[in-house]
Write a protein that holds these residues in place. Structure first.
Motif, PDB file in Angstrom:
ATOM      1  N   SER A 129     -19.107   4.171   0.644  1.00  0.00           N
ATOM      2  CA  SER A 129     -18.983   3.403  -0.606  1.00  0.00           C
ATOM      3  C   SER A 129     -17.510   3.085  -0.840  1.00  0.00           C
ATOM      4  N   ILE A 130     -17.264   1.861  -1.263  1.00  0.00           N
ATOM      5  CA  ILE A 130     -15.898   1.402  -1.550  1.00  0.00           C
ATOM      6  C   ILE A 130     -15.844   0.964  -3.012  1.00  0.00           C
ATOM      7  N   ARG A 131     -14.848   1.466  -3.774  1.00  0.00           N
ATOM      8  CA  ARG A 131     -14.618   1.056  -5.159  1.00  0.00           C
ATOM      9  C   ARG A 131     -13.157   0.668  -5.320  1.00  0.00           C
ATOM     10  N   ASN A 132     -12.942  -0.508  -5.900  1.00  0.00           N
ATOM     11  CA  ASN A 132     -11.590  -1.044  -6.038  1.00  0.00           C
ATOM     12  C   ASN A 132     -11.250  -1.240  -7.508  1.00  0.00           C
ATOM     13  N   SER A 133      -9.973  -1.043  -7.846  1.00  0.00           N
ATOM     14  CA  SER A 133      -9.457  -1.314  -9.189  1.00  0.00           C
ATOM     15  C   SER A 133      -8.188  -2.133  -9.061  1.00  0.00           C
ATOM     16  N   ASP A 134      -7.486  -2.312 -10.185  1.00  0.00           N
ATOM     17  CA  ASP A 134      -6.260  -3.106 -10.152  1.00  0.00           C
ATOM     18  C   ASP A 134      -5.133  -2.390  -9.430  1.00  0.00           C
ATOM     19  N   THR A 135      -5.213  -1.075  -9.334  1.00  0.00           N
ATOM     20  CA  THR A 135      -4.062  -0.329  -8.801  1.00  0.00           C
ATOM     21  C   THR A 135      -4.412   0.566  -7.621  1.00  0.00           C
ATOM     22  N   ASP A 136      -5.709   0.720  -7.275  1.00  0.00           N
ATOM     23  CA  ASP A 136      -6.034   1.572  -6.138  1.00  0.00           C
ATOM     24  C   ASP A 136      -7.394   1.200  -5.586  1.00  0.00           C
TER      25      ASP A 136
ATOM     26  N   VAL B 233      -0.108 -13.310   1.970  1.00  0.00           N
ATOM     27  CA  VAL B 233       0.705 -12.102   2.093  1.00  0.00           C
ATOM     28  C   VAL B 233      -0.234 -10.905   2.097  1.00  0.00           C
ATOM     29  N   GLU B 234      -0.035 -10.014   3.082  1.00  0.00           N
ATOM     30  CA  GLU B 234      -0.920  -8.875   3.190  1.00  0.00           C
ATOM     31  C   GLU B 234      -0.122  -7.634   3.573  1.00  0.00           C
ATOM     32  N   ASP B 235      -0.791  -6.477   3.457  1.00  0.00           N
ATOM     33  CA  ASP B 235      -0.236  -5.199   3.875  1.00  0.00           C
ATOM     34  C   ASP B 235      -1.399  -4.363   4.382  1.00  0.00           C
ATOM     35  N   ARG B 236      -1.132  -3.542   5.429  1.00  0.00           N
ATOM     36  CA  ARG B 236      -2.169  -2.750   6.064  1.00  0.00           C
ATOM     37  C   ARG B 236      -1.751  -1.286   6.122  1.00  0.00           C
ATOM     38  N   ALA B 237      -2.766  -0.431   6.195  1.00  0.00           N
ATOM     39  CA  ALA B 237      -2.550   0.991   6.411  1.00  0.00           C
ATOM     40  C   ALA B 237      -3.803   1.550   7.047  1.00  0.00           C
ATOM     41  N   SER B 238      -3.630   2.582   7.892  1.00  0.00           N
ATOM     42  CA  SER B 238      -4.764   3.171   8.609  1.00  0.00           C
ATOM     43  C   SER B 238      -4.811   4.665   8.336  1.00  0.00           C
ATOM     44  N   VAL B 239      -6.030   5.183   8.398  1.00  0.00           N
ATOM     45  CA  VAL B 239      -6.290   6.602   8.182  1.00  0.00           C
ATOM     46  C   VAL B 239      -7.236   7.065   9.276  1.00  0.00           C
ATOM     47  N   ASN B 240      -6.855   8.132  10.018  1.00  0.00           N
ATOM     48  CA  ASN B 240      -7.697   8.721  11.049  1.00  0.00           C
ATOM     49  C   ASN B 240      -8.501   9.874  10.439  1.00  0.00           C
TER      50      ASN B 240
ATOM     51  N   ILE C 226       0.861  -1.185   0.000  1.00  0.00           N
ATOM     52  CA  ILE C 226       0.000   0.000   0.000  1.00  0.00           C
ATOM     53  C   ILE C 226       0.889   1.222   0.000  1.00  0.00           C
ATOM     54  N   TRP C 227       0.599   2.155  -0.928  1.00  0.00           N
ATOM     55  CA  TRP C 227       1.334   3.424  -1.008  1.00  0.00           C
ATOM     56  C   TRP C 227       0.418   4.519  -0.452  1.00  0.00           C
ATOM     57  N   LEU C 228       0.507   4.689   0.884  1.00  0.00           N
ATOM     58  CA  LEU C 228      -0.367   5.648   1.531  1.00  0.00           C
ATOM     59  C   LEU C 228       0.082   7.060   1.186  1.00  0.00           C
ATOM     60  N   PRO C 229      -0.805   7.896   0.637  1.00  0.00           N
ATOM     61  CA  PRO C 229      -0.421   9.273   0.307  1.00  0.00           C
ATOM     62  C   PRO C 229       0.035  10.037   1.546  1.00  0.00           C
ATOM     63  N   ARG C 230       0.892  11.020   1.327  1.00  0.00           N
ATOM     64  CA  ARG C 230       1.475  11.771   2.430  1.00  0.00           C
ATOM     65  C   ARG C 230       0.406  12.516   3.231  1.00  0.00           C
ATOM     66  N   ASN C 231      -0.613  13.048   2.570  1.00  0.00           N
ATOM     67  CA  ASN C 231      -1.622  13.836   3.288  1.00  0.00           C
ATOM     68  C   ASN C 231      -2.513  12.982   4.166  1.00  0.00           C
ATOM     69  N   LEU C 232      -2.494  11.656   3.969  1.00  0.00           N
ATOM     70  CA  LEU C 232      -3.319  10.774   4.798  1.00  0.00           C
ATOM     71  C   LEU C 232      -2.546  10.166   5.952  1.00  0.00           C
ATOM     72  N   ARG C 233      -1.282  10.501   6.074  1.00  0.00           N
ATOM     73  CA  ARG C 233      -0.502   9.970   7.201  1.00  0.00           C
ATOM     74  C   ARG C 233      -0.793  10.738   8.481  1.00  0.00           C
ATOM     75  N   GLN C 234      -1.438  11.882   8.405  1.00  0.00           N
ATOM     76  CA  GLN C 234      -1.919  12.613   9.566  1.00  0.00           C
ATOM     77  C   GLN C 234      -3.436  12.541   9.592  1.00  0.00           C
TER      78      GLN C 234
ATOM     79  N   ILE D  78      -6.384   5.497  -2.392  1.00  0.00           N
ATOM     80  CA  ILE D  78      -5.175   4.890  -1.839  1.00  0.00           C
ATOM     81  C   ILE D  78      -4.632   3.906  -2.868  1.00  0.00           C
ATOM     82  N   PRO D  79      -3.506   4.227  -3.513  1.00  0.00           N
ATOM     83  CA  PRO D  79      -2.926   3.296  -4.495  1.00  0.00           C
ATOM     84  C   PRO D  79      -2.204   2.143  -3.811  1.00  0.00           C
TER      85      PRO D  79
END
Length: 1082
Positions: free
Chosen positions: A844-851, A876-883, A797-805, A819-820
């Motif tokens: 609503s959640i929408r998923n594609s091949d890259t994000d 194999v998994e990867d996680r990321a959180s957004v407040n 997961i490549w969490l964007p910089r603005n979502l790390r806060q 979230i790509p």
């Protein structure tokens, strides 16, 4: 028996007016000058002096083939004295010409003399059938000094052209003045024709003509040029352009109207200006009168441009037009050019008896056209005897001659400004009717026998029984008692016979005639008496009434003529001759040949850096003769000059044109050629630009790959050239194969592409080519074949910089989190909130091949929390959180109260709001209002503490206070208001025993407020107030003075204020305060 009749001797027929000299008498009225180009040999275009610049710009050089030397005799320069005559002669050999040549005479460089024929100028022509030479003459009669100058004669016939220059010198007094264009409208004094006023040549000392031209308007250039003897008008304009100062730019107009415009009658024209202010309003005027929008006058406004469109122009639109913006204006002149009037149906020759009525009828191309009738070169007019009558019926014009005589014989001509037609009138005398004679007559046969008979009846007959050959001879009838006789000849009948060598329908006996030429069939015939002749074509009998057909019979010949043969004239013509002795018939096969039809527009097959390959189809009709080749021409798209590419006929229908300039647009056209001549040009091809293909694309590589798809990317070619890049084509093939398959139809403009539906596991090769007008470039190919198989990729997961806060949003705003991630095959995506599944009704959640995208249309406070996304491929998994924090406006503060009041100050205190809007309280806004006006004023803004002191109050006024809470969203919707009533309440005090004490408060009320003092919960009467406690009220301020306070005594004083109204008591405010009496030690 036979009947005898005698005809009067017929006068000689007038000669052909094309050969005979015209009569010297001048017409009573000069013919009107034509307003457009004419199809006749002596007509031309009348130039308008007020549009000099526009006409000179349109005078393009002749683009036909080079001069061919058509003149056999050119007009020579000459000299003449004032008042004398001079003739200029030009001769053209017509043996090699397919049709009659067209000749134009010019004065200077552009003034066409065809329309100036009249009192001082006559143009003549005739044709010698024996030598086949055309002779053209220009007669200048009673020359004037201003006739001197340079002249030019031009001759053209189809694609052939020649011209000759010559000069005229006039000797004599030059101090003449230019007369008005009235009586002598036909003279060469052209400047007088421009303006209807007399212009006198100045006799003062010499002036600078260039200074005059600089100050004069363009419409007066031509008049000044002729007045001062300037014949090179084009050179004068070039010099004047260099000398003339730049005009001062207009503040209202960016572009003004041209000095003059010209349009043909029936067409439309658009006048255009550009204004400096796009919102400016313009007015259009015609001859000073404002124009309003109608169906013919259309106003348009596009940005800074303003247009006036005039539809279906008429002669009434020939006027001066003005465009005004405020006080500024621009003026132009519009000249409506009337098209030439053509003669659609020609006059016909007529033969009538003396005393009959004759009608010559013709038809012209336009109703209401002005025409002129002439007889043997002299114009016909209505006279008192009504000999000639002129009738108009739409496009038909009729000349009626009543009671014709022998003097009416001659050639009648009708003229328009676009053509003329000629017909001959022949008048015969009446037969001599023999009345019956009551007398004898003598009949003589060869002078040997004389017989005398007596007849009483009208008809006299001589009957010869058993006629023998020796009875052939002359017989004479002599009426008794009359001095004249009648003679007749007795001949034996001879059957008619046609003598032709070209009868039949074989190729050898076919008569060829070129289209446009005269077809003349002169057939020798014999027969006695003279046979009657009938010409037929198929079932149709041909007579003179057919327009172009003329049938005549002479002794020993019958002549059939068609003027201007056309294709439909081709066929088999039959001639039938009859007399009482029998008849004879002959067929004549006529074939009309012509130049071929023009080919269709050529097609451009391909283009190169400086060449192209053009192809065309053969013409649909070859003109009756085989096409021997083609001639090609090309020109630049924005040019008017066609350049010939080959001079010898080219036999093929595909041609490679070379030596062109790369990047310049060209057009091509083709002529077809047969033995008769060259066709009209074909329509121009589509514009094309000679260009070379681009270089190959660069940096071709694989960007991504799966089991059935591959993503390719590349960079643009290093060299594109002068043509635009149209796109890229992608092709692929299996390894070891040469069959390249397009990846998709058409071209793509992008430099990345995904190729679908590829076979899994196959090794494939790919290539990319760039395309422009010249075609495809060299291909860019991958260095090696690629196996179509997906490659395993760890999820990330490549969490964007603005979502790390923490993401803070206001209530009601939209939340859209993109979230790509990466991973192959496509990973499984899971979202949770605070370790619980999401509510699909709210999120609503929408998923594609890259994000993956989390979307909330309208956020609420309950949407705050910690959102966690998980991507998983197998184990194999990867996680990321957004407040996410959803914030809102805070609630109002709590329990606002007045803590203390002293002097002009008040101490306030309150508690924070219960609801902070899900974010920190950043401050408070404190406001005060005087109850008189209830206008609120800020005391503090963004105040952080929960207590404050309000200063600068006015003693005696009553105030109300309120407090707003503030957070990052804004102020609370509602404030917290204070509840104290007294404007200035009592305040607890401590005093020393034995000293006086004073308590003060302020009250307000209408009507006047009554105050009562309570001490120890008991009301004090006014009598007791004077001893210990004294109350003083001044302007709403109540002072309570306590004298000689005792120690150890604690007195509680309470003030009640009543408003006396309607005999009832209403307690408005209530406030109590304590004061304590203390000993000296305190």
């Amino acid at each position: 028996f036979f009947t005898v009749a005698v005809k009067e001797a017929q006068k000689a027929v007038s000669p052909d007016p094309a050969i005979a000299e015209p009569k010297p008498e001048e017409p009573k009225e000069a013919p009107p000058a034509p307003t457009g180009s004419s199809a006749s040999d002596t007509s031309g275009t009348v130039s308008d002096g007020s549009a000099t610049e526009g006409l000179l710009e349109s005078h393009q050089p002749d683009t036909r083939q080079d001069l061919t030397g058509l003149f056999t005799e050119k007009p020579q320069s000459g000299e003449v004295n004032v008042g004398e005559n001079i003739t200029f002669v030009a001769r053209v050999c017509g043996e090699s010409l397919l049709k009659k040549p067209t000749v134009k005479w010019f004065k200077g460089k552009w003034m066409d003399l065809a329309s100036k024929s009249g009192k001082h100028l006559q143009l003549k022509e005739h044709y010698d059938r024996n030598s086949k030479v055309y002779t053209f003459e220009m007669h200048i009669i009673a020359a004037k000094a201003n006739f001197a100058g340079a002249y030019r004669c031009e001759v053209s016939s189809r694609d052939k052209f020649d011209s000759c220059n010559f000069d005229l010198v006039v000797h004599g007094n030059k101090n003449n003045y230019i007369t008005d264009a009235g009586e002598d409208s036909g003279e060469l004094d052209f400047s007088a024709l421009l303006k209807k006023r007399a212009v006198h040549v100045s006799t003062e000392p010499e002036v600078d003509v260039w200074e005059i031209l600089q100050k004069a308007p363009p419409s007066a250039y031509e008049k000044i040029a002729f007045q001062y003897g300037i014949t090179d008008l084009r050179g004068m304009l070039k010099r004047l352009k260099k000398m003339k100062k730049e005009e001062k730019k207009s503040a209202a107009f960016l572009r003004k109207l041209d000095p003059a415009y010209q349009v043909e009658k029936g067409h439309k024209i658009k006048l255009q200006i550009e204004v400096a202010n796009p919102d400016a309003e313009v007015k259009w005027l015609k001859n000073g009168q404002e124009i309003h929008p109608t169906g013919r006058y259309i106003f348009e406004s596009v940005g800074n441009k303003r247009f006036l469109t005039i539809n279906n122009c008429t002669l009434a639109d020939d006027a001066a037009y003005t465009c005004m913006i405020g006080d500024e204006k621009t003026v132009t002149e519009l000249f409506v050019k009337e098209p030439p009037v053509l003669i659609v149906r020609n006059l016909e020759d007529q033969m009538v008896m003396k005393g009959e009525r004759v009608e010559f009828e013709c038809e012209v191309s336009e109703e209401g056209a002005q025409i002129k009738w002439e007889k043997d070169g002299v114009e016909l007019t209505r006279d008192e005897s009504f000999k000639y009558r002129f009738k108009k019926d739409g496009c038909k014009h009729v000349l009626i001659i009543n009671d014709v005589t022998k003097e009416d014989c001659g050639h009648y001509r009708v003229k328009t400004n676009g053509g003329q037609s000629l017909a001959e009138l022949m008048v015969q005398g009446k037969y001599l009717n023999l009345e019956s004679f009551k007398s004898s007559y003598i009949c003589s046969h060869r002078g040997f026998q004389i017989f005398t008979f007596l007849f009483i009846f009208r008809i006299h007959k001589l009957t010869i029984d058993e006629v023998k050959p020796e009875d052939e001879g002359d017989y004479t009838f002599v009426p008794e008692g009359y001095a004249f006789n009648l003679s007749a000849k007795l001949n034996f009948l001879d059957p008619p016979k046609i003598h032709l060598d070209c009868m039949g329908r074989t190729a050898e006996s076919t008569i060829l005639v070129v289209a446009g030429n005269k077809l003349r069939l002169d057939v020798p015939i014999t027969g006695d008496p003279a046979p009657t002749v009938v010409w037929t074509k198929g079932e149709k009998v041909l007579t003179d009434s057919d327009g172009r057909v003329h049938v005549e019979s002479t002794k020993g010949h019958c002549i059939f003529t068609i003027e201007g043969a056309e294709r439909q004239d081709e066929g088999v013509y039959s001639v039938i001759v009859r007399n009482p002795a029998g008849e004879d018939t002959a067929d004549i096969n006529v074939k009309v040949v012509d130049v071929p039809d023009p080919p269709e527009a050529p097609r451009i097959l391909s283009v190169g850096e400086d060449s192209c390959i053009v192809q065309w189809d053969s013409p649909l009709f070859d003109g009756g003769q085989p096409v021997i080749g083609y001639v090609l021409e090309r020109k630049k798209r924005k040019s008017y000059r066609w350049m010939r590419l080959n001079f010898d006929p080219y036999k093929e229908t595909t041609y490679e044109a070379k030596r062109m300039i790369e990047g310049v647009a060209y057009e091509m056209r083709v002529y077809a050629v047969n033995t008769i001549g060259m066709s009209r040009p074909s329509a121009a091809s589509q514009p094309f630009v000679p260009v070379a293909p681009t270089s190959e694309p660069t940096g071709l590589c694989v960007d991504d790959i799966s089991d059935t798809t591959i993503s390719l990317k590349w960079r643009a070619p290093e060299r594109i050239g002068s043509a635009e890049l149209e796109g890229y084509g992608v092709e692929y093939c299996k390894e070891g194969s040469d069959e390249w398959i397009p990846a998709f139809s058409g071209l793509t403009e992008r430099t990345t592409v995904i190729v679908h539906d590829l076979p899994t596991g196959e090794k494939m090769q790919f290539r990319v080519r760039a395309y422009n007008m010249a075609g495809p470039s060299l291909p860019a190919t991958l260095q090696q074949a690629v196996t179509i198989r997906e490659i395993m990729q760890r999820p990330k997961i490549w969490l964007p910089r603005n979502l790390r806060q923490t993401l803070i949003k206001k209530v009601g705003e939209m939340i859209n989190l993109v979230i790509p991630f990466q991973g192959k095959p496509r990973p499984q995506v899971t979202w949770t909130k605070n370790d619980e599944p999401l509510d699909p009704k709210q999120v609503s959640i929408r998923n594609s091949d890259t994000d993956t995208i989390l979307f909330i249309r309208r956020s609420e406070r309950k949407d705050s929390g910690k959102y966690e996304v998980q991507v998983q491929i197998e184990n194999v998994e990867d996680r990321a959180s957004v407040n996410i924090q959803i914030v809102d406006l805070p609630g109002p503060p709590q329990n606002l109260k007045v803590i203390d009041v002293w002097g002009f100050n008040v101490a306030l205190e309150w508690k924070p709001p219960k609801d902070n809007g899900n974010c920190d309280i950043t401050g408070y806004t404190i406001q005060k209002a005087d109850k008189k006006t209830m206008e609120w004023y800020n005391v503090y803004e963004q105040y952080r503490r929960t207590n404050c002191v309000v200063s600068d109050l006015i003693m005696g006024n009553e105030y109300v206070f309120r407090v707003y809470a503030m957070n990052m969203v804004g102020l609370s919707p509602e404030p917290c208001l204070s509840k104290d009533s007294f404007t200035h309440p009592l305040v607890s005090r401590s005093v020393i025993a034995g000293y006086n004490a004073t308590l003060s408060c302020s009250v307000r009320g209408i009507p006047k407020v009554s105050t009562f003092i309570y001490a120890c919960s008991a009301i004090l009467e006014n009598k007791s107030l004077n001893c210990k406690i004294k109350k003083i009220t001044v302007k709403g301020i109540v002072h309570i003075k306590i004298k000689m306070s005792f120690q150890t005594r604690k007195t509680q004083t309470q003030i009640k204020i009543f408003l006396m109204k309607f005999k009832s008591f209403l307690t408005l405010h209530r406030k109590q305060r304590n004061y304590h009496v203390q000993g000296p030690e305190t």
